[in-house]
Design a protein around this motif. Structure first.
Motif, mmCIF file in Angstrom:
data_model
loop_
_atom_site.group_PDB
_atom_site.id
_atom_site.type_symbol
_atom_site.label_atom_id
_atom_site.label_comp_id
_atom_site.label_asym_id
_atom_site.label_seq_id
_atom_site.Cartn_x
_atom_site.Cartn_y
_atom_site.Cartn_z
ATOM 1 N N ARG A 172 -30.956 12.472 -42.502
ATOM 2 C CA ARG A 172 -30.132 11.254 -42.363
ATOM 3 C C ARG A 172 -28.788 11.579 -41.726
ATOM 4 O O ARG A 172 -28.332 10.875 -40.822
ATOM 5 C CB ARG A 172 -29.947 10.617 -43.735
ATOM 6 C CG ARG A 172 -28.917 9.525 -43.807
ATOM 7 C CD ARG A 172 -29.488 8.211 -43.491
ATOM 8 N NE ARG A 172 -28.468 7.182 -43.693
ATOM 9 C CZ ARG A 172 -28.599 5.978 -43.239
ATOM 10 N NH1 ARG A 172 -29.674 5.625 -42.588
ATOM 11 N NH2 ARG A 172 -27.658 5.090 -43.439
ATOM 12 N N ILE A 173 -28.164 12.650 -42.178
ATOM 13 C CA ILE A 173 -26.872 13.055 -41.616
ATOM 14 C C ILE A 173 -27.019 13.378 -40.130
ATOM 15 O O ILE A 173 -26.200 12.955 -39.310
ATOM 16 C CB ILE A 173 -26.290 14.258 -42.393
ATOM 17 C CG1 ILE A 173 -25.921 13.849 -43.817
ATOM 18 C CG2 ILE A 173 -25.077 14.847 -41.668
ATOM 19 C CD1 ILE A 173 -25.647 15.014 -44.739
ATOM 20 N N CYS A 174 -28.054 14.111 -39.785
ATOM 21 C CA CYS A 174 -28.283 14.475 -38.381
ATOM 22 C C CYS A 174 -28.553 13.242 -37.520
ATOM 23 O O CYS A 174 -28.056 13.147 -36.387
ATOM 24 C CB CYS A 174 -29.430 15.476 -38.272
ATOM 25 S SG CYS A 174 -29.026 17.103 -38.945
ATOM 26 N N GLU A 175 -29.318 12.285 -38.035
ATOM 27 C CA GLU A 175 -29.599 11.061 -37.287
ATOM 28 C C GLU A 175 -28.327 10.252 -37.043
ATOM 29 O O GLU A 175 -28.081 9.772 -35.930
ATOM 30 C CB GLU A 175 -30.629 10.211 -38.022
ATOM 31 C CG GLU A 175 -32.029 10.787 -37.994
ATOM 32 C CD GLU A 175 -32.989 10.069 -38.930
ATOM 33 O OE1 GLU A 175 -32.579 9.078 -39.593
ATOM 34 O OE2 GLU A 175 -34.150 10.494 -39.011
ATOM 35 N N TYR A 182 -25.597 2.818 -40.186
ATOM 36 C CA TYR A 182 -25.521 2.659 -38.733
ATOM 37 C C TYR A 182 -24.482 1.613 -38.339
ATOM 38 O O TYR A 182 -23.827 1.748 -37.310
ATOM 39 C CB TYR A 182 -26.891 2.291 -38.162
ATOM 40 C CG TYR A 182 -27.812 3.484 -38.072
ATOM 41 C CD1 TYR A 182 -27.732 4.363 -36.998
ATOM 42 C CD2 TYR A 182 -28.738 3.741 -39.059
ATOM 43 C CE1 TYR A 182 -28.573 5.467 -36.920
ATOM 44 C CE2 TYR A 182 -29.583 4.842 -38.991
ATOM 45 C CZ TYR A 182 -29.491 5.697 -37.915
ATOM 46 O OH TYR A 182 -30.305 6.792 -37.837
ATOM 47 N N GLU A 183 -24.319 0.579 -39.144
ATOM 48 C CA GLU A 183 -23.338 -0.458 -38.833
ATOM 49 C C GLU A 183 -21.924 0.121 -38.796
ATOM 50 O O GLU A 183 -21.122 -0.252 -37.940
ATOM 51 C CB GLU A 183 -23.424 -1.604 -39.852
ATOM 52 C CG GLU A 183 -24.699 -2.424 -39.743
ATOM 53 C CD GLU A 183 -25.908 -1.765 -40.430
ATOM 54 O OE1 GLU A 183 -25.754 -0.763 -41.168
ATOM 55 O OE2 GLU A 183 -27.036 -2.259 -40.200
ATOM 56 N N GLU A 184 -21.616 1.022 -39.726
ATOM 57 C CA GLU A 184 -20.299 1.669 -39.730
ATOM 58 C C GLU A 184 -20.102 2.511 -38.481
ATOM 59 O O GLU A 184 -19.025 2.515 -37.880
ATOM 60 C CB GLU A 184 -20.145 2.562 -40.966
ATOM 61 C CG GLU A 184 -20.067 1.830 -42.270
ATOM 62 C CD GLU A 184 -20.139 2.761 -43.456
ATOM 63 O OE1 GLU A 184 -19.358 2.534 -44.397
ATOM 64 O OE2 GLU A 184 -20.953 3.709 -43.460
ATOM 65 N N VAL A 185 -21.137 3.237 -38.095
ATOM 66 C CA VAL A 185 -21.070 4.088 -36.909
ATOM 67 C C VAL A 185 -20.916 3.223 -35.660
ATOM 68 O O VAL A 185 -20.083 3.511 -34.789
ATOM 69 C CB VAL A 185 -22.309 5.008 -36.808
ATOM 70 C CG1 VAL A 185 -22.285 5.818 -35.519
ATOM 71 C CG2 VAL A 185 -22.379 5.937 -38.019
#
Length: 146
Positions: free
Chosen positions: A65-68, A133-136
């Motif tokens: 998850r971190i890598c994605e 993903y929204e935060e990113v």
């Protein structure tokens, strides 16, 4: 040697009159007993144990998850003119370091939006499994806007 070591920390259990609650006085024992700090932070230890139990067995999923999320961030930043990724892009981790000629403005806008990050030769974004993903995507939009 005890006198040369100093005191990296002090606690109530290292004081000669440790049960005198009416006055605050630093009067440590002469021997090694001066390094006794007192009660351990049991509530924090129980919290840590709960976190470790919660994540036990999920290490690979957490790493993935971190890598994605980091790959998503880096891919988004690479599409923005004037952004230079300083992190080693041959490997992936939860940390992405990038810079720009407008780094101060980017930093101010990200802070105003509530993002927490470090500034170490650029902006150092650290993602973890609890990010989404929204935060990113919002992070990338703010950088792109500047």
């Amino acid at each position: 040697m005890l006198n040369r070591l100093g005191y990296p920390w002090l606690g109530w259990a290292g004081m000669k009159d440790k049960f005198n609650y009416s006055e605050f006085r630093i009067d440590v024992f002469e021997g090694a007993k001066r390094y006794e700090t007192g009660n351990m932070n049991f509530s924090a230890l129980y919290g840590l144990e709960a976190c470790l139990m919660f994540t036990d067995g999920w290490e690979e999923a957490i790493r993935q998850r971190i890598c994605e999320l980091s790959s998503h961030l880096r891919n988004g930043l690479m599409k923005i003119d004037g952004i230079k990724i300083l992190s080693d892009c041959t490997t992936i981790s939860g940390i992405t370091l990038f810079t720009s000629d407008y780094i101060d403005k980017i930093s101010n806008d990200l802070k105003a939006a509530g993002y927490k990050f470090s500034t170490r030769g650029g902006i150092r974004a650290s993602l973890h499994f609890y990010n989404c993903y929204e935060e990113v995507d919002r992070f990338i939009r703010i950088v792109k806007k500047v």
